[in-house]
Design a protein around this motif. Sequence first.
Motif, PDB file in Angstrom:
ATOM      1  N   GLU A  94       0.686  -1.148   0.283  1.00 44.21           N
ATOM      2  CA  GLU A  94      -0.072  -0.070   0.035  1.00 44.21           C
ATOM      3  C   GLU A  94       0.847   1.241   0.183  1.00 44.21           C
ATOM      4  OE1 GLU A  94      -3.516   0.722   0.028  1.00 44.21           O
ATOM      5  OE2 GLU A  94      -3.129  -1.524  -0.989  1.00 44.21           O
TER       6      GLU A  94
ATOM      7  N   ARG B 178       2.354   2.544  -3.594  1.00 45.90           N
ATOM      8  CA  ARG B 178       1.626   3.091  -4.609  1.00 45.90           C
ATOM      9  C   ARG B 178       1.920   4.448  -5.122  1.00 45.90           C
ATOM     10  NH1 ARG B 178      -4.546   0.971  -3.366  1.00 45.90           N
ATOM     11  NH2 ARG B 178      -4.907   1.440  -5.779  1.00 45.90           N
TER      12      ARG B 178
ATOM     13  N   ASP C 212      -9.181   7.267 -11.172  1.00 50.15           N
ATOM     14  CA  ASP C 212      -8.840   6.213 -10.111  1.00 50.15           C
ATOM     15  C   ASP C 212      -7.503   6.518  -9.323  1.00 50.15           C
ATOM     16  OD1 ASP C 212     -10.557   4.909 -11.755  1.00 50.15           O
ATOM     17  OD2 ASP C 212      -9.246   3.575 -12.979  1.00 50.15           O
ATOM     18  N   GLU C 213      -7.771   5.804  -8.222  1.00 45.48           N
ATOM     19  CA  GLU C 213      -6.474   5.742  -7.406  1.00 45.48           C
ATOM     20  C   GLU C 213      -5.252   5.370  -7.977  1.00 45.48           C
ATOM     21  OE1 GLU C 213      -7.564   1.596  -5.248  1.00 45.48           O
ATOM     22  OE2 GLU C 213      -7.807   3.503  -4.211  1.00 45.48           O
ATOM     23  N   PRO C 214      -3.978   5.787  -7.325  1.00 41.81           N
ATOM     24  CA  PRO C 214      -2.761   5.826  -8.164  1.00 41.81           C
ATOM     25  C   PRO C 214      -2.415   3.932  -8.608  1.00 41.81           C
ATOM     26  CG  PRO C 214      -2.456   7.066  -6.323  1.00 41.81           C
ATOM     27  CD  PRO C 214      -4.033   6.447  -6.049  1.00 41.81           C
TER      28      PRO C 214
END
Length: 403
Positions: free
Chosen positions: A263, A266, A285-287
Amino acid sequence: MPPFDIPEGDPFGPHNLPYGVFSAPGPDSARRVGVRLGDHVLDVGAAAYALGSPYAPLLARPSLNPLLAAGRTTWSDVRRALTAWVTVPSHRETIERHFHPLSSVTLHLPFEVADYVDFYASENHARNVGRIFRPDAADSLTPNWKHLPIGYHGRSGTVVVSGTDVVRPSGQRKAPADPEPVFGPSVRLDIEAEVGFVVGGPSERGKPVGLADFRDHVFGLCLLNDWSARDIQAWEYVPLGPFLGKSFATSVSAWITPLDALEEARVAPPERTHDLLPYLDDSQDEPGGYDLRISVAINGHVVSEPPFSTMYWTAAQQLAHMTVNGASLRTGDLYGSGTVSGPTERERGSLLELTWNGRDPLELPDGKRTFLEDGDVVTMSAWAPGPGGVRVGLGEVTGRVSG
């Protein structure tokens, strides 16, 4: 050193817990699932039975495939349980007897490989290859490169675990000045420093996997060396792409690091220079990138340190593209990132680039190299940023070239 006495900052501490498959010495040499803690391996199936865990039948297996197939909720539940087993003092006496020194076990291919796909996702690598082979082209990238993740289907049956010797392949080759092709061992054997992604949850044929569903299907990652016979590849690849120049061996690390351990690693991918079609558009979107620091050594001498954070196409985009035509995923599918190369000479992930197709030999302590010689040992290792500044070790993948 006892298994619980781990030095502070050890990259294989409780924050990591990568999965592998091992066998211990002695009369019971059965393969079993383990997790690495420091310099020890925990037999998680035996520990689960000793603690009365409901996951014992899933973990007491000779392969990771049953766990991979169980899905994301189970992956997270098992990881929480494992973390408790190695950190809560009340469990120590029960599970301590199920640890084995890493130096005493044999590590095996951790999962049964279903399909294997390899991509071409580094812009730095693609541009270097373009400059080498198309020096007069207006653009070193092919016209499609910024629009889709280019890839090819490989051979799953020749994926081997780290430490397996790689036999120099033979095949047809033809240099530009040769009147006819000849047959024989490759004389331009190369490496490609890559990261492999391991699929757990399958998908239904005819239903593409979207970007947002990446973590529901991909269990974790490993290091991968996509061995390449450049002379065989150059003669055969037009018009259908890589074949015998790639299919003889692909080496993967013995440890699969779960995505949940990464986590803190990222990161956002490089800025996109072209608009993407909706199924690949990750702008909201998230990385989707990962900050992985790779090191490549030949015979113990570091020759390159490619940064994975520079990869243009992410693993989620690769998965989306791989299934957008309706192709289904199977538990145990493996796909490679493609060669990881950074913007500087010291960050190139293949000998093709490092020596500029043999023009500029590498100076090693044991002599010059353009491509690999028999007896050469290639080792790739890596780490990623973890919680509180500690590193997450990704292990290593190594292979020795035999003639």
